[in-house]
Write an enzyme that holds these catalytic residues in place. Structure first.
Site, PDB file in Angstrom:
ATOM      1  N   GLU A 192       0.813  -1.229   0.000  1.00 22.58           N
ATOM      2  CA  GLU A 192       0.000   0.000   0.000  1.00 22.58           C
ATOM      3  C   GLU A 192       0.839   1.269   0.000  1.00 22.58           C
ATOM      4  O   GLU A 192       0.443   2.298   0.572  1.00 22.58           O
ATOM      5  CB  GLU A 192      -1.004  -0.013   1.162  1.00 22.58           C
ATOM      6  CG  GLU A 192      -2.033  -1.121   0.995  1.00 22.58           C
ATOM      7  CD  GLU A 192      -3.122  -1.143   2.042  1.00 22.58           C
ATOM      8  OE1 GLU A 192      -3.096  -0.329   2.963  1.00 22.58           O
ATOM      9  OE2 GLU A 192      -4.016  -2.003   1.935  1.00 22.58           O
ATOM     10  N   GLU A 270      -5.271  -8.476  -0.926  1.00 20.99           N
ATOM     11  CA  GLU A 270      -5.607  -8.318   0.494  1.00 20.99           C
ATOM     12  C   GLU A 270      -7.055  -7.863   0.578  1.00 20.99           C
ATOM     13  O   GLU A 270      -7.459  -6.914  -0.092  1.00 20.99           O
ATOM     14  CB  GLU A 270      -4.698  -7.301   1.204  1.00 20.99           C
ATOM     15  CG  GLU A 270      -5.016  -7.217   2.703  1.00 20.99           C
ATOM     16  CD  GLU A 270      -4.247  -6.128   3.443  1.00 20.99           C
ATOM     17  OE1 GLU A 270      -3.016  -6.050   3.278  1.00 20.99           O
ATOM     18  OE2 GLU A 270      -4.900  -5.369   4.179  1.00 20.99           O
TER      19      GLU A 270
HETATM   20  C1  147 Z   1      -4.481  -2.461   5.311  1.00 24.44           C
HETATM   21  C2  147 Z   1      -3.085  -3.039   5.517  1.00 24.44           C
HETATM   22  O1  147 Z   1      -2.470  -3.424   4.325  1.00 24.44           O
HETATM   23  C3  147 Z   1      -3.040  -4.178   6.493  1.00 24.44           C
HETATM   24  O2  147 Z   1      -1.700  -4.397   6.897  1.00 24.44           O
HETATM   25  C4  147 Z   1      -3.923  -3.919   7.670  1.00 24.44           C
HETATM   26  O3  147 Z   1      -3.447  -2.769   8.337  1.00 24.44           O
HETATM   27  C5  147 Z   1      -5.316  -3.688   7.189  1.00 24.44           C
HETATM   28  C6  147 Z   1      -6.285  -3.476   8.329  1.00 24.44           C
HETATM   29  O4  147 Z   1      -7.591  -3.291   7.856  1.00 24.44           O
HETATM   30  O5  147 Z   1      -5.365  -2.555   6.361  1.00 24.44           O
HETATM   31  O6  147 Z   1      -4.290  -1.084   5.151  1.00 24.44           O
HETATM   32  C7  147 Z   1      -5.306  -0.256   4.890  1.00 24.44           C
HETATM   33  C8  147 Z   1      -5.440   0.859   5.686  1.00 24.44           C
HETATM   34  C9  147 Z   1      -6.401   1.807   5.402  1.00 24.44           C
HETATM   35  C10 147 Z   1      -7.230   1.628   4.317  1.00 24.44           C
HETATM   36  C11 147 Z   1      -7.089   0.510   3.522  1.00 24.44           C
HETATM   37  C12 147 Z   1      -6.136  -0.433   3.822  1.00 24.44           C
HETATM   38  N1  147 Z   1      -8.214   2.579   4.030  1.00 24.44           N
HETATM   39  O7  147 Z   1      -8.380   3.559   4.817  1.00 24.44           O
HETATM   40  O8  147 Z   1      -8.904   2.467   3.024  1.00 24.44           O
END
Ligand code: 147
Length: 683
Positions: A192, A270
């Protein structure tokens, strides 16, 4: 709860729950003459291959798993990985630890420093080996969230020196092979965070030249959208060659024309991240089908694999099942495990999805079906879900309103499968508002007459129709009752192998590992990180390791601490009533008792040391062990250093946290050793 199969004269097949709401679904459509909604399954022209359902161990989500009693640990691993037992996962994706916070903790790097290489740290190696033991075909996928500072070659940027970063990643893949005989099938770029096309090409080339007998495929870019990776692949032939798979996160089951135009397999690399109650199970059921039906995605990976982190850390229980109580051996097999089994116990990577409209589609009155065909076109599996909107919301993105109603459907098999006379059925119905659930129940067979199946579907149900006849619901009896974190708690760290992480201490900033010393202290835990990493979260300055139970209020903590002179930290602390972890670690509050050699002691109300409660100059030496004690009791904070009272002050009042974890750590990046941790109630 039991139920009966009703096979009425018109061969509409229907599951009727025998509990008292059974009548709810009676009389729907009169069950005469079959449903008017006909779904044709054509098994020629198969294109997209199913590439497996996976789970993610990343962000320290597996932290507490390794410390389970062996019997329960094996049961849990069987529920996740053993074919024909539970989730029967086909892919395991792990973090390449970067010594930095990556959601629920920090995972150790295999190279803390450029001169360091070590493949004994953390729990991902162990987890991959255990997965592989149970399913030798499981596909492994690795991805960094963060990097040690040196990988940036002087900048906080992993693409500053693409060859350096690629060699760091290649070493992880080679180490997996060399030390554990693990072959990585897939590798990603940076979770990300931005990618660099130059880096992707460099990584591709270095993987190809690394002497691996099977070089991993590259998945890009593990970000929250199909852009810019899809457009970049379309515009850059060399990049198109380097990237094998487009993987996105939380796609909401949709894709874009450009992503399709790349011709690459599309994955939800993911997804899920939803509390694992029945709504979470509904989310998982819906996206496993609809990621393909709406978005052509042929793999979906759950963050996370298993919720094995303290429940008060971020994203509580966002795993396929829960095991966060190693001291009691208690764990829970949550419903997403059985939702997974509806696909994984009946279809395998390399099978084909029937195309949209010819076996995979949305259903007219809500829900969806996918058809999967074996490599040799002799086996057929159809997975149906009818999850209602409010019972299948995921954490993200927003799910628009839609209706699901009970419906009769007819499935018309064409070609080779038209000759079938029956198919096997596994069934689930998620229960809400006090209803029991039916999970992964073997329903025997359903007739196929003239190539046609008639089904009467209810709401929040799953069906797997299949020719394989597999499907086993594993059951390990004897789950011990849940107990709170035990007190008094003591660890001298003598029982560990070197380089392991201390159990139950959930590192949030920095990396702490067992080091064998030749001193009378024997094994100690050492904070290893010398420089702020290339973060995944925003800010990390003070290594920070939490343990215990957030309900602790009055509590006693004792720890031996040693700060040297070479690469040492400026200070170290023990703490109580600590209220935060994860990406917000640096704003953690509580009661923190610090020592600073050459300066003195400080007591603060926060890790960042902005809320000073007490300060005193004192002669504290480097290269010396100190025994630190912190007692919070009856509104007082009492600190002892080498058994001498050094602080007695009032405990901070609310809104300062009145309860929380115990913690230990260092004032800044740099080495310190810790030994003989004791935690007791305050009496
Ligand atoms: C994702 C991460 O890739 C994971 O490691 C884990 O933290 C997961 C938890 O839900 O989330 O990261 C994101 C964080 C914020 C958003 C999307 C994915 N978002 O705000 O849309």
């Amino acid at each position: 709860v039991g139920f009966v199969n009703v096979l009425n004269a018109s061969t509409v097949y229907k599951v009727v729950p025998t509990r008292n709401e059974a009548g709810r679904y009676n009389g729907i459509g009169g069950l005469s003459g079959g449903g008017k909604d006909v779904y044709v399954v054509k098994t020629d022209n198969l294109e997209r291959r199913f590439l497996g359902i996976g789970g993610l161990s990343a962000g320290a989500t597996s932290k507490l798993l390794m410390n389970y009693p062996e019997e329960q640990r094996n049961q849990i691993l069987d529920y996740l990985f053993k074919p024909g037992f539970g989730a029967s996962l086909q892919m395991l994706k792990v973090e390449i630890g970067g010594d930095a916070q990556s959601t629920d903790g920090t995972e150790a790097s295999h190279m803390h420093y450029p001169w360091d290489e070590n493949y004994q740290r953390g729990y991902e190696w162990w987890l991959m080996v255990e997965a592989k033991k149970r399913n030798s075909d499981i596909l492994l996928y690795c991805l960094p969230w963060a990097f040690p500072a040196w990988v940036g070659a002087g900048k906080r940027d992993p693409y500053n020196d693409p060859e350096l970063t690629a060699s760091y990643v290649v070493k992880f893949i080679q180490g997996a092979r060399k030390y554990y005989n693990l072959t990585m099938a897939y590798v990603g770029i940076w979770n990300e965070r931005p990618y660099s096309s130059k880096y992707i090409k460099t990584l591709r080339q270095m993987l190809d030249e690394a002497g691996l007998d099977r070089a991993p495929k590259i998945v890009a870019s593990d970000d929250l959208g199909w852009e810019p990776i899809a457009s970049d692949i379309l515009a850059d032939e060399e990049l198109a060659k380097a990237v094998d798979i487009i993987g996105v996160h939380y796609p909401g089951t949709t894709t874009t024309q450009k992503a399709i135009d790349t011709g690459k397999p599309l994955w939800s690399s993911e997804d899920y991240s939803t509390f694992n109650d029945n709504v979470g199970a509904g989310c998982w059921a819906r996206i496993l089908n609809q990621n393909y039906v709406n978005g052509y995605m042929t793999s979906t990976i759950s963050w996370n694999l298993i919720a094995s982190y303290y429940e008060d850390l971020p994203y509580a229980r966002d795993g396929l099942m829960t095991a966060d109580s190693p001291w009691s051996g208690y764990y829970r097999v949550d419903a997403p495990i059985w939702v997974t089994a509806h696909t994984t116990q009946f279809a395998w990577p390399g099978w084909y999805y029937a195309p949209q409209g010819s076996g995979s589609s949305l259903l007219k009155d809500g829900g969806s079906m996918v058809s999967l065909v074996s490599w040799d076109s002799t086996q057929l599996t159809i997975v149906i879900e009818t999850m209602s909107r409010n019972h299948s919301m995921c954490i993200r993105p927003y799910l628009p309103e839609y209706e699901v109603r009970p419906q009769n459907i007819s499935i018309q098999l064409q070609g080779y499968f038209a000759q079938l006379t029956s198919m096997f059925v596994h069934y689930s119905k998620l229960g809400f508002d006090g209803e029991d659930s039916i999970l992964f129940k073997d329903m025997g067979t359903i007739p196929v007459v003239n190539g046609t199946i008639h089904l009467s579907l209810g709401v929040d149900e799953m069906y797997t129709l299949n020719t394989i006849g597999g499907g086993r619901k594993g059951n390990s009896s004897n789950i011990p009752p849940q107990k709170p974190f035990p007190l008094p708690y003591m660890d001298d760290f003598e029982s560990y192998q070197e380089f392991m992480e201390p159990f139950n201490l959930a590192q949030q900033v920095g990396a702490f590992e067992i080091i064998k010393t030749t001193s009378s202290h024997g094994n100690v835990i050492r904070q290893m990180v010398l420089e702020a990493p290339i973060f995944w979260c925003e800010e990390e300055t003070s290594p920070f390791n939490i343990i215990g139970n957030t309900s602790w209020s009055d509590i006693y903590v004792e720890l031996d601490v040693y700060i040297g002179t070479v690469n040492a930290t400026s200070g170290a602390y023990i703490a109580a009533r600590v209220n935060k972890g994860g990406c917000e670690s640096f704003s953690a509050e509580g009661v923190f008792f610090f020592i600073f050699p050459g300066q003195g002691i400080v007591v603060t109300g926060d890790l960042a040391r902005t809320k000073e409660l007490y300060k005193q100059d004192m002669n504290i030496s480097t290269n010396t062990w100190y025994k630190m004690e912190l007692l919070v009791k009856d509104g007082q904070v009492i600190c002892l250093l080498n058994s001498k009272l050094v602080v007695r002050i009032a405990a901070p009042f609310s809104p300062a946290p009145q309860n929380g974890f115990v913690a230990l750590g260092t004032a800044d990046f740099g080495l310190a050793d810790f030994d003989n941790l004791k935690i007791a109630d305050s009496t």
